[in-house]
Design a protein around this motif. Structure first.
Motif, short mmCIF file in Angstrom:
data_model
loop_
_atom_site.label_atom_id
_atom_site.label_comp_id
_atom_site.label_asym_id
_atom_site.label_seq_id
_atom_site.Cartn_x
_atom_site.Cartn_y
_atom_site.Cartn_z
N VAL A 282 31.59 -44.65 -18.59
CA VAL A 282 31.37 -46.11 -18.21
C VAL A 282 31.04 -46.01 -16.95
O VAL A 282 30.47 -46.92 -16.29
CB VAL A 282 32.76 -46.63 -18.39
N GLY A 283 31.21 -44.70 -16.12
CA GLY A 283 30.66 -44.77 -14.76
C GLY A 283 29.17 -44.00 -14.59
O GLY A 283 28.62 -43.49 -15.41
N ASP A 284 28.65 -44.02 -13.28
CA ASP A 284 27.62 -43.25 -13.08
C ASP A 284 27.91 -42.25 -11.79
O ASP A 284 26.87 -41.88 -11.23
CB ASP A 284 26.47 -44.29 -12.39
N ARG A 285 29.07 -41.82 -11.91
CA ARG A 285 29.56 -40.71 -10.75
C ARG A 285 29.42 -39.45 -11.22
O ARG A 285 29.62 -38.46 -10.73
CB ARG A 285 30.63 -40.97 -9.93
N GLY A 286 29.52 -39.25 -12.64
CA GLY A 286 29.68 -37.89 -13.11
C GLY A 286 30.90 -37.56 -12.98
O GLY A 286 31.83 -38.24 -13.26
N SER A 287 31.18 -36.24 -12.77
CA SER A 287 32.54 -35.72 -12.69
C SER A 287 32.86 -35.62 -11.20
O SER A 287 34.10 -35.16 -11.18
CB SER A 287 32.55 -34.24 -13.31
#
Length: 786
Positions: free
Chosen positions: A714-719
């Protein structure tokens, strides 16, 4: 029925071709001289017009299919003509065309990205710039083809082949996956898998009769059925790595610009960033459809390439059995749909190998296509490119040694300059262009500190060590908690002042937990698993013995060493990864097995051919049969072939789990281990989006190993900022804790420790979190602690 002693078949000539010596694209047309000379130009103009209309109407599914078909066929067909390659068989033509199209699509998106950077174009991967880049590419390739006087039309079939009915198998599986997800009814999925198994057995008969086109179609439909049985599950993405790949894609898609961040290997791969973004913009296909359906449909071509490579030296049935043993595995069906980058990379790799040994293609033309496909491989998947480079380097060493005895080959395509060029492309791409070579540095550090670490998880006999390999060892929750706490104390010392005291973890009950089976009665005796292991290990032995046999033949000057060198190089890599934990940590054996199949199929097929001749004709007449073999011998050979293929297919399809254990595999059930790992519901997604919208860049979020997948999706920050361990000794008091439905409803969590060498399934620490953390979101099946 089928036997294993078919005559050898030279590359470039499918048995289904009307005349194997006349390439399909060169046949005389029945439309008259003017159409034969310039009909290709008219065809191209019509195709380009249809493509532009489809782009304008891309919100409609039919238009999307037209535009994606254009992108995956027309550039490749023109590229092959520009290079001067006319594939001689249907299987070769499809593989060369699609793989070349993918490589040229990658070149187009990279070109438009460079132009965008030079002209300060804000969104170079939006629809108009990408369409213009495709138009320019098509125009240049068409001009080169015309200058080469190769403007004849591509033959178009006037009728639909009955073989297209095989496409009903993956279509039924797509519908079956929806039934499992929405109604928990697996019956249609069973029908599709059983039908695919029957098709594999039909392929044995087609291979015996030399109908390579039929075999190729069956392999494609069966593989796509298996891949879709996993990839089309869940309302999101089904698998582990694909979640991180999709996060990298979202970063590119949101900006409509590819700009790799230094040190981010996922963002550096065009196969999961710029390429699907361009396809989404041009065709209108939903991003999820590209990752869940389109990319598996491309990878389903891979076993055709493996089979055709084997057919270069071995008979049809032996080649099909070898392809099945090496390719039809549960790891292929369950893992590859979750490795989008490798799906693209392996397709390019197998065509690279196929064209390198295709005698129907001129040496210079083959070298040109190899360079193009290698460039596509380098920008698509770094690990597949690294393995390809390593095995090519080892192959050149082996070739130099063999040349001392046999002399150098004058027809080799994979020459030292080609290998050096591929190496330079990889170094430049992972170095100054993307700065994504940190994985190589981490591998070097691990190798320096741990050495090769030969079979660290053995703990038993040599046989059990080899069979177990370097897979992660199952650990008790207490052992996992202690290992995780030690890992965090070393890797994240800044948590040391704020995490919960070690005494809390010591007093917390660590309870094992795992899903129970469905309670269904097994259909066959569990001894079937022993048969499966025996087939797999005998195949490994067959590959090694076949490679040794090829060495002996080459040493006696009875065969050119062209294919021997790459095979021996790949065998060396496979043995090293099988034995060394340090190497396997960077590239696991299951993924290597898929790539190695493109070369291992040759010695295995040759060995199966010898075995088949012995079974059918006996020892005395194995080489030169003087009379028709006894029916019982032919029946025995057929039974062996059918039994081996059926055994490996049952494993790949997941039907073995149902038949032997009385349980259903992840592709056949909405419950159990796979469903708890990868399945997400609406509440999971809603709570994960709530967390993503409110977290800061420096937020600390704990969850289990698979809860991280939902947050990454759901996000775009990866891990970044995610910690996939819930041992009380690792938790930071400042952190949020995300709990998915698998944690709350099923009460289980999963984690890895000690560099991935330990894995554990344990009871979710709800009591501990309720005591020491505050609940800030609770939907009943998903929760957030603060």
């Amino acid at each position: 029925m089928a036997v294993l002693d078919q005559p050898r078949h030279t590359a470039g000539g499918d048995a289904d071709t009307a005349h194997p010596d006349v390439p399909t694209s060169r046949r005389r047309s029945t439309r008259g001289p003017s159409w034969s000379r310039h009909g290709g130009v008219v065809q191209l103009l019509l195709a380009v017009a249809a493509f532009h209309v489809a782009v304008l109407l891309r919100d409609q599914l039919s238009a999307s299919l037209v535009s994606i078909a254009f992108l995956l066929t027309v550039p490749g067909a023109l590229g092959l003509r520009a290079i001067g390659i006319a594939p001689g068989g249907r299987g070769h033509a499809v593989l060369y065309t699609v793989a070349t199209s993918v490589a040229l699509n990658l070149a187009a998106v990279l070109g438009v990205t460079v132009v965008g950077a030079l002209t300060s174009l804000a969104r170079p991967l939006s629809t108009l710039p990408v369409v213009l880049a495709v138009d320019v590419m098509v125009l240049l390739l068409a001009a080169i083809a015309v200058l080469r006087r190769d403007a004849a039309p591509v033959p178009v079939p006037r009728t639909v082949s009955p073989l297209t009915a095989l496409l009903l198998l993956p279509a039924a599986m797509a519908a079956g996956a929806m039934l499992i997800e929405n109604r928990d009814q697996p019956w249609l999925a069973y029908v599709a898998l059983v039908g695919a198994g029957a098709a594999v057995l039909w392929a044995l008969r087609a291979a015996r009769d030399g109908h390579d086109g039929v075999v190729a179609m069956i392999l494609y439909c069966v593989t796509l059925t298996l891949l879709w049985s996993y990839s089309l599950r869940s309302s999101g993405l089904y698998g582990f790595d694909v979640q991180q790949e999709f996060a990298a894609f979202r970063n590119t898609a949101d900006a409509l610009r590819w700009a790799p961040a230094g040190g981010d290997p996922y963002g550096a791969m065009l196969s999961i960033t710029a390429l699907p973004t361009a396809w989404w913009q041009v065709t209108g296909l939903a991003p999820l459809a590209i990752f869940k359906a389109l990319l598996p449909a491309l990878f389903a071509l891979y076993p055709i390439g493996v089979y055709l490579i084997a057919r270069r030296w071995a008979g049809g049935v032996a080649s099909l059995v070898a392809t099945s043993v090496l390719f039809l595995t549960s790891s292929m069906a369950g893992q590859l749909p979750a490795l989008a980058r490798q799906e693209v990379g392996l397709l390019l790799f197998v065509v690279l190998v196929l064209v390198a040994f295709d005698r129907a293609v001129g040496r210079r033309q083959a070298m040109g296509l190899v360079v193009l496909l290698s460039a596509g491989l380098v920008v698509s998947h770094y690990s597949s490119a690294y393995v390809a480079i390593l095995f090519l380097v080892l192959a050149r060493v082996v070739a130099a040694v063999v040349a001392l005895r046999c002399g150098r080959s004058r027809t080799s395509v994979l020459t030292l300059p080609i290998v050096a060029l591929i190496l330079v492309m990889s170094v430049v791409w992972t170095g100054p262009v993307t700065d994504s070579g940190n994985n190589v540095a981490s591998f070097a550090d691990r190798l320096s500190s741990n050495g090769l670490a030969i079979l660290p998880n053995s703990g038993g006999s040599v046989l059990s060590s080899w069979l177990g390999g370097n897979t992660a060892a199952a650990a008790t929750p207490r052992a996992y908690f202690d290992a995780a706490q030690s890992d965090y104390a070393e890797a994240y010392p800044w948590m040391a002042d704020t995490h919960f005291s070690p005494g809390v973890q010591a007093n917390f009950p660590a309870v094992e937990s795992s899903p129970s089976n469905s309670g269904q009665v097994p259909i066959v005796n569990p001894g079937f698993e022993v048969v499966l292991v025996a087939v797999r290990q005998l195949a490994n032995v067959g590959v090694i013995l076949g490679a040794l046999g090829m060495c002996v033949v080459a040493w006696r000057r009875r065969r050119a060493p062209d294919v021997l060198a790459p095979v021996v190089g790949m065998v060396g890599i496979a043995v090293l990864i099988r034995l060394s934990s340090s190497v396997a940590f960077s590239y696991n054996a299951e993924r290597l097995a898929m790539q190695a199949a493109a070369l291992f199929v040759v010695p295995l097929a040759l060995g199966l051919g010898v075995l088949g001749r012995r079974l059918v004709h006996g020892r005395a007449r194995a080489q030169r049969p003087a009379r028709r073999p006894a029916p019982w011998r032919r029946g025995l050979a057929a039974a062996v072939a059918i039994g081996v293929v059926a055994t490996v297919y049952l494993d790949a399809s997941g039907l073995t789990v149902r038949a032997v254990k009385g349980d259903e595999a992840g592709n056949l059930s909405s419950r159990g281990e796979y469903a708890e790992r990868y399945g997400v519901d609406a509440q999971d997604l809603a709570v994960a989006r709530w967390v993503d919208q409110r977290r800061r860049d420096d937020s600390i979020i704990f969850t289990d190993r698979y809860g991280t997948l939902t947050l990454q999706y759901v996000g775009d920050r990866g891990s970044r900022g995610l910690f996939p361990d819930l041992a009380p000794g690792t938790l930071d008091t400042r952190a949020w804790v995300f709990a998915s439905s698998s944690n709350i409803t099923d009460g289980r969590a999963r984690g890895n420790a000690d560099g991935g060498l330990l894995q554990s399934t344990y009871e979710y620490p709800t009591g501990f979190l309720d005591t020491y953390k505050a609940t800030i979101v609770d939907t009943g099946s998903a929760r957030v602690y603060s």
